[in-house]
Design an enzyme around this catalytic site. Sequence first.
Site, mmCIF file in Angstrom:
data_model
loop_
_atom_site.group_PDB
_atom_site.id
_atom_site.type_symbol
_atom_site.label_atom_id
_atom_site.label_comp_id
_atom_site.label_asym_id
_atom_site.label_seq_id
_atom_site.Cartn_x
_atom_site.Cartn_y
_atom_site.Cartn_z
ATOM 1 N N GLN A 131 0.853 -1.193 0.000
ATOM 2 C CA GLN A 131 0.000 0.000 0.000
ATOM 3 C C GLN A 131 0.884 1.237 0.000
ATOM 4 O O GLN A 131 1.742 1.401 0.874
ATOM 5 C CB GLN A 131 -0.888 -0.011 1.245
ATOM 6 C CG GLN A 131 -1.756 1.209 1.437
ATOM 7 C CD GLN A 131 -2.129 1.384 2.900
ATOM 8 O OE1 GLN A 131 -1.269 1.566 3.742
ATOM 9 N NE2 GLN A 131 -3.408 1.322 3.194
ATOM 10 N N SER A 135 1.122 6.973 2.402
ATOM 11 C CA SER A 135 1.786 8.035 3.164
ATOM 12 C C SER A 135 2.952 8.645 2.405
ATOM 13 O O SER A 135 3.643 7.976 1.633
ATOM 14 C CB SER A 135 2.290 7.491 4.504
ATOM 15 O OG SER A 135 1.221 7.084 5.320
ATOM 16 N N SER A 149 5.268 -0.588 4.105
ATOM 17 C CA SER A 149 5.628 -1.915 4.608
ATOM 18 C C SER A 149 5.650 -2.919 3.463
ATOM 19 O O SER A 149 4.746 -2.952 2.632
ATOM 20 C CB SER A 149 4.620 -2.379 5.663
ATOM 21 O OG SER A 149 4.576 -1.487 6.744
ATOM 22 N N GLU A 192 -7.879 -1.881 6.145
ATOM 23 C CA GLU A 192 -6.640 -1.903 6.909
ATOM 24 C C GLU A 192 -6.933 -1.927 8.405
ATOM 25 O O GLU A 192 -6.347 -2.707 9.158
ATOM 26 C CB GLU A 192 -5.794 -0.681 6.569
ATOM 27 C CG GLU A 192 -4.498 -0.591 7.359
ATOM 28 C CD GLU A 192 -3.682 0.637 7.000
ATOM 29 O OE1 GLU A 192 -2.473 0.621 7.236
ATOM 30 O OE2 GLU A 192 -4.266 1.615 6.492
ATOM 31 N N GLU A 204 -4.616 9.262 17.721
ATOM 32 C CA GLU A 204 -5.336 10.523 17.825
ATOM 33 C C GLU A 204 -6.430 10.614 16.761
ATOM 34 O O GLU A 204 -7.563 11.052 17.033
ATOM 35 C CB GLU A 204 -4.354 11.685 17.681
ATOM 36 C CG GLU A 204 -3.398 11.862 18.865
ATOM 37 C CD GLU A 204 -2.288 10.835 18.909
ATOM 38 O OE1 GLU A 204 -1.643 10.689 19.955
ATOM 39 O OE2 GLU A 204 -2.054 10.162 17.880
#
Length: 426
Positions: free
Chosen positions: A147, A150, A182, A265, A392
């Site tokens: 994936q 980011s 990853s 995910e 968060e």
Amino acid sequence: MSTSGESTLEDFEAEVRTFLAAHAREKRAAEETKFVWGEGEDAVAIFEEIDPEEERRNLAEAKRWRAARFDAGLGWITGPEQYGGRELTQAHERAYARLEAGYETPNMGFFGIGLGMVAPTILAHGTDVAKDAYLRAMHRGDLVGCQLFSEPGAGSDLAGVETRAVSDGDEWVISGQKVWTSGAQYADLGEVLCRTDPEQPKHRGLTAFVVDMHDPGVEVRPLRQMTGGASFNEVFFEDVRVPDDHRLGDVNDGWRVALTTLMNERASIGSGSGGAGAGVSSIDRLGAMLRHFGKADDPVLRDELVRIWIGFQVGKLTGQRATDKIKAGQLPGPEMSIGKLALTHNLTALSEWVSRVLGPRVTADTGEWGTYAWAEYILGTPGMRLGGGTDEVMRNIVGERVLGLSKEPGIDTTSPFRELKARARS
């Protein structure tokens, strides 16, 4: 190969037992209780340092096992027959996992991201060309997925990605950088989120694609972690050409595609397959640790151990509920964020418990059973608070969508991304 209409659960379990007996070695009772963390479908490569050559051997073994499973009709138990699935139920899937846990099998962690996140997105949003090219191959273990979301400037604010995809006839040309990817070092394909229209507000100018990780324009650079491992990577794209039939969803509708991946995910991580499951949280193994270090009669440690075990079981059931919902064709909900939060809470609690049990033994490798091996786990656990969405962000989702609390100040959804970027850099 029997279909759902022909196979009772009892018949299916008999079929699985026959397959496992023919292809794997049954675990001995002593092996089931000794200290070995990170086994089977729940293994976590993020925590350990593995030699590249050993990683290649492990991947080859894992691919052979997935191929054997798939060819026996056990590789995609709940999937559509059109792509090699059995169209059976989650109960059948769980039965297989339970039975396989009693046998020595290769580490399936290599396929967690591809099968848990990328393949479901291709099934939901891919063209027929992409589905035919990848779904069967991924579930058979012929191809491994990763994936690519980011970026250095777009983590929790995922909609701020800057990797560009420019249309060129019936192809797209991708250039940019991704990070914290990853498994990119052994992946064959990746799901990449790109900006295709900087004049649109940032959530509306994104498009997702399936990209060939072996393309000459793709460069993968490992990132060394404090655990000693390097399972994360930087990935650079330089004029990588992708055919339009590898686009996922409509042009500039990539945010909806990304949400599908993110929800899968969080379901995958929250249910244990992406973080820590039966291997690391086995109450038998943790109980053996207490006995080995002479602390089996400590009432506080015993109480905490049971609480940890209950926490993992509740998290597993929450993840199972979310996964069943997706398999039934329903939209994913906020329970996945709850599952992700629960997992990181459970991992942290387990790390603290292990640290109290082992004390100084966890800081130096003396060769003593069940001691220093936990150092990698303890060092790797904080990273799980970031992967799949930070704690968060998860709390915001739960607070707003579950508890009905007031939303945080809203983002600018009307200004073009180019304008927002200029503001941020001024």
